[in-house]
Design a protein around this motif. Structure first.
Motif, PDB file in Angstrom:
ATOM      1  N   GLU A 188      12.590 -29.369   1.585  1.00 14.76           N
ATOM      2  CA  GLU A 188      11.844 -29.075   1.933  1.00 14.76           C
ATOM      3  C   GLU A 188      12.168 -27.356   0.847  1.00 14.76           C
ATOM      4  O   GLU A 188      13.383 -26.924   0.758  1.00 14.76           O
ATOM      5  CB  GLU A 188      12.308 -28.686   3.986  1.00 14.76           C
ATOM      6  N   ILE A 189      10.984 -26.580   0.777  1.00 18.72           N
ATOM      7  CA  ILE A 189      10.879 -25.826   0.735  1.00 18.72           C
ATOM      8  C   ILE A 189      10.308 -24.317   1.381  1.00 18.72           C
ATOM      9  O   ILE A 189       9.591 -25.009   1.591  1.00 18.72           O
ATOM     10  CB  ILE A 189      10.903 -25.558  -1.364  1.00 18.72           C
ATOM     11  N   GLY A 190      10.328 -23.292   1.553  1.00 15.13           N
ATOM     12  CA  GLY A 190       9.564 -22.421   2.291  1.00 15.13           C
ATOM     13  C   GLY A 190       9.159 -21.131   1.207  1.00 15.13           C
ATOM     14  O   GLY A 190      10.020 -20.674  -0.258  1.00 15.13           O
ATOM     15  N   VAL A 191       7.678 -20.770   1.329  1.00 15.53           N
ATOM     16  CA  VAL A 191       7.294 -19.843   0.392  1.00 15.53           C
ATOM     17  C   VAL A 191       7.169 -18.440   1.211  1.00 15.53           C
ATOM     18  O   VAL A 191       7.107 -18.584   2.532  1.00 15.53           O
ATOM     19  CB  VAL A 191       6.291 -20.097  -0.209  1.00 15.53           C
ATOM     20  N   PHE A 192       7.347 -17.599   1.092  1.00 15.33           N
ATOM     21  CA  PHE A 192       7.416 -16.171   2.316  1.00 15.33           C
ATOM     22  C   PHE A 192       7.243 -15.161   1.520  1.00 15.33           C
ATOM     23  O   PHE A 192       7.539 -14.388   0.750  1.00 15.33           O
ATOM     24  CB  PHE A 192       8.734 -16.070   2.946  1.00 15.33           C
ATOM     25  N   HIS A 193       6.843 -14.088   2.809  1.00 17.44           N
ATOM     26  CA  HIS A 193       6.306 -12.539   1.871  1.00 17.44           C
ATOM     27  C   HIS A 193       7.363 -11.490   3.635  1.00 17.44           C
ATOM     28  O   HIS A 193       7.262 -12.499   4.803  1.00 17.44           O
ATOM     29  CB  HIS A 193       5.343 -12.351   1.756  1.00 17.44           C
ATOM     30  N   ARG A 194       7.468  -9.928   3.413  1.00 17.90           N
ATOM     31  CA  ARG A 194       7.020  -9.685   4.601  1.00 17.90           C
ATOM     32  C   ARG A 194       6.065 -10.078   5.120  1.00 17.90           C
ATOM     33  O   ARG A 194       5.143  -9.628   5.430  1.00 17.90           O
ATOM     34  CB  ARG A 194       7.140  -8.180   3.898  1.00 17.90           C
ATOM     35  N   ARG A 195       6.686  -9.369   6.682  1.00 16.04           N
ATOM     36  CA  ARG A 195       6.486  -9.511   8.042  1.00 16.04           C
ATOM     37  C   ARG A 195       5.342  -8.820   8.250  1.00 16.04           C
ATOM     38  O   ARG A 195       4.132  -8.479   9.058  1.00 16.04           O
ATOM     39  CB  ARG A 195       7.037 -11.034   8.995  1.00 16.04           C
ATOM     40  N   ASP A 196       6.198  -7.387   7.949  1.00 13.69           N
ATOM     41  CA  ASP A 196       5.666  -6.387   8.284  1.00 13.69           C
ATOM     42  C   ASP A 196       4.444  -6.041   7.561  1.00 13.69           C
ATOM     43  O   ASP A 196       4.182  -4.322   7.434  1.00 13.69           O
ATOM     44  CB  ASP A 196       6.448  -4.830   8.893  1.00 13.69           C
ATOM     45  N   ARG A 197       3.830  -6.297   6.935  1.00 12.14           N
ATOM     46  CA  ARG A 197       2.835  -6.184   5.477  1.00 12.14           C
ATOM     47  C   ARG A 197       2.148  -7.393   4.883  1.00 12.14           C
ATOM     48  O   ARG A 197       2.201  -8.165   5.624  1.00 12.14           O
ATOM     49  CB  ARG A 197       3.721  -4.744   4.244  1.00 12.14           C
ATOM     50  N   GLU A 198       1.142  -7.552   4.650  1.00 14.31           N
ATOM     51  CA  GLU A 198       0.199  -7.811   4.179  1.00 14.31           C
ATOM     52  C   GLU A 198      -0.012  -8.000   3.150  1.00 14.31           C
ATOM     53  O   GLU A 198       0.359  -7.559   1.813  1.00 14.31           O
ATOM     54  CB  GLU A 198      -1.268  -7.568   4.490  1.00 14.31           C
ATOM     55  N   PRO A 199      -0.071  -9.589   2.264  1.00 15.23           N
ATOM     56  CA  PRO A 199       0.113  -9.745   0.771  1.00 15.23           C
ATOM     57  C   PRO A 199      -0.970  -8.615   0.302  1.00 15.23           C
ATOM     58  O   PRO A 199      -2.363  -8.478   1.226  1.00 15.23           O
ATOM     59  CB  PRO A 199      -0.078 -11.032   0.705  1.00 15.23           C
ATOM     60  N   SER A 200      -0.369  -8.408  -0.937  1.00 14.82           N
ATOM     61  CA  SER A 200      -1.594  -7.940  -2.130  1.00 14.82           C
ATOM     62  C   SER A 200      -2.618  -8.893  -2.599  1.00 14.82           C
ATOM     63  O   SER A 200      -2.618 -10.006  -1.912  1.00 14.82           O
ATOM     64  CB  SER A 200      -1.128  -7.251  -3.238  1.00 14.82           C
ATOM     65  N   VAL A 201      -3.777  -8.189  -2.392  1.00 19.42           N
ATOM     66  CA  VAL A 201      -5.026  -8.924  -3.524  1.00 19.42           C
ATOM     67  C   VAL A 201      -3.831 -10.142  -4.904  1.00 19.42           C
ATOM     68  O   VAL A 201      -4.251 -10.942  -4.284  1.00 19.42           O
ATOM     69  CB  VAL A 201      -5.767  -8.372  -4.035  1.00 19.42           C
ATOM     70  N   LEU A 202      -3.294  -9.817  -4.956  1.00 17.64           N
ATOM     71  CA  LEU A 202      -2.240 -10.188  -6.389  1.00 17.64           C
ATOM     72  C   LEU A 202      -1.471 -11.438  -5.778  1.00 17.64           C
ATOM     73  O   LEU A 202      -1.780 -12.550  -5.846  1.00 17.64           O
ATOM     74  CB  LEU A 202      -1.695  -9.238  -6.602  1.00 17.64           C
ATOM     75  N   ALA A 203      -0.856 -10.286  -4.644  1.00 21.25           N
ATOM     76  CA  ALA A 203       0.467 -12.030  -3.993  1.00 21.25           C
ATOM     77  C   ALA A 203      -0.468 -12.929  -3.413  1.00 21.25           C
ATOM     78  O   ALA A 203      -0.028 -14.010  -3.493  1.00 21.25           O
ATOM     79  CB  ALA A 203       0.970 -11.107  -2.786  1.00 21.25           C
ATOM     80  N   ALA A 204      -1.668 -12.937  -2.932  1.00 22.48           N
ATOM     81  CA  ALA A 204      -2.523 -13.419  -1.815  1.00 22.48           C
ATOM     82  C   ALA A 204      -3.452 -14.422  -3.107  1.00 22.48           C
ATOM     83  O   ALA A 204      -3.496 -15.592  -2.657  1.00 22.48           O
ATOM     84  CB  ALA A 204      -3.444 -12.856  -0.900  1.00 22.48           C
ATOM     85  N   ALA A 205      -3.591 -13.837  -3.835  1.00 22.36           N
ATOM     86  CA  ALA A 205      -4.488 -14.787  -4.786  1.00 22.36           C
ATOM     87  C   ALA A 205      -3.087 -16.214  -4.805  1.00 22.36           C
ATOM     88  O   ALA A 205      -3.372 -16.844  -5.552  1.00 22.36           O
ATOM     89  CB  ALA A 205      -4.638 -14.174  -6.718  1.00 22.36           C
TER      90      ALA A 205
END
Length: 294
Positions: free
Chosen positions: A264-281
């Motif tokens: 099991e692995i997890g992929v994550f980003h900060r909760r207090d901000r939406e991912p950038s366009v690049l990060a979302a892609a």
């Protein structure tokens, strides 16, 4: 100073005609004349000499044209950059990952990602899972990838599960078997994934439940090391399917293992901000890759 006035002025100088400038700008000829008059009023000196129904730039007008062209060039570059940012074609993406993903998953994804985005740069930070999950509140990276568990207090997490596979050296005695079990592997020299507590506990529990013996002759921190050691003939190992695939060129024999041991692995980003366009892609690429390995 209104940019539209500068654009009208540049168009007139370039075409030497109000009519041609109006056509290029998609507006009427009187509108261009009004814009030129407003610009002359704003700068405080004549920009054109009017003779024979045509406009000829004054010396001062040509000096102003040089500077206006430079300024408009900056606006043009800004407009182009804006489009690139909006469409995810410009910027920098920082990914912090545990070594298994950094070696077996990310290289091909990052290569494909930047190949489609010449204006994008990527920085890949590789740390152990416990370090990656602790870095995010203080370190500036966009995406994190780590083995579970991950503290979800400050992050938005997506979990992925993969069924582990057994890998053997090319000429191992069990290489002809289509399916490997604890009973078959009992006592066989093993390369154990030492840095993955979830894997170790599950493997040992599975063998204990089958009354089989684990003979760990080598412990290795990374799945990549496990794969290389197995290829060198050290013993068998149990790794995630993506690592096994990445090192298949070493001649590894890969077989299903039962009962299932899940990684099991997890992929994550900060909760207090939406991912950038690049990060979302990039998250979409990761989801496609990891989802297919479930």
């Amino acid at each position: 100073m209104d940019v539209k006035l500068l654009e009208a002025f540049r168009a007139v100088v370039d075409s030497r005609s109000v009519t041609a400038a109006a056509q290029a700008l998609g507006i009427t000829q009187p509108a261009v004349s009004v814009q030129i008059a407003k610009l002359e009023e704003s700068v405080g000196f004549p920009l054109f000499e009017r003779a024979g129904g045509r406009l000829k730039p004054t010396p001062e007008g040509m000096l102003f044209y040089t500077e206006a062209s430079r300024v408009l060039g900056e606006f043009d570059r800004l407009a182009a950059t804006t489009v690139q940012i909006r469409e995810g074609q410009s910027g920098r993406l920082v990914i912090a990952s545990h070594p298994a993903a950094a070696i077996s998953i990310l290289p091909a994804l990052v290569a494909a990602f930047v190949a489609e985005r010449p204006g994008v740069s990527v920085r890949l930070v590789s740390r152990h899972s416990d370090v990656v999950s602790q870095l995010l509140p203080t370190e500036g990276y966009d995406l994190g990838i780590a083995e579970l568990p991950v503290d979800e207090t400050d992050v938005r997490l997506v979990r992925y599960q993969m069924r582990c596979v057994a890998i053997l050296p090319p000429r191992h005695a069990l290489a002809s078997r289509k399916l490997l079990t604890p009973a078959l592997l009992s006592g066989q020299p093993m390369v154990a994934p030492a840095r993955s507590p979830q894997m170790l506990s599950r493997v040992y529990g599975t063998f204990a439940g089958a009354d089989a013996q684990i003979n760990a002759v080598v412990e290795a921190e990374f799945f990549a090391s496990c794969c290389a050691l197995v290829a060198a003939g050290t013993g068998w190992s149990l790794v995630d399917p993506l690592s096994a695939q990445s090192f298949s060129h070493l001649g590894l024999v890969t077989r299903p293992f039962e009962p299932a041991v899940m990684y099991e692995i997890g992929v994550f980003h900060r909760r207090d901000r939406e991912p950038s366009v690049l990060a979302a892609a990039f998250l979409e690429l990761l989801d496609a890759k990891l989802g297919s390995a479930r």
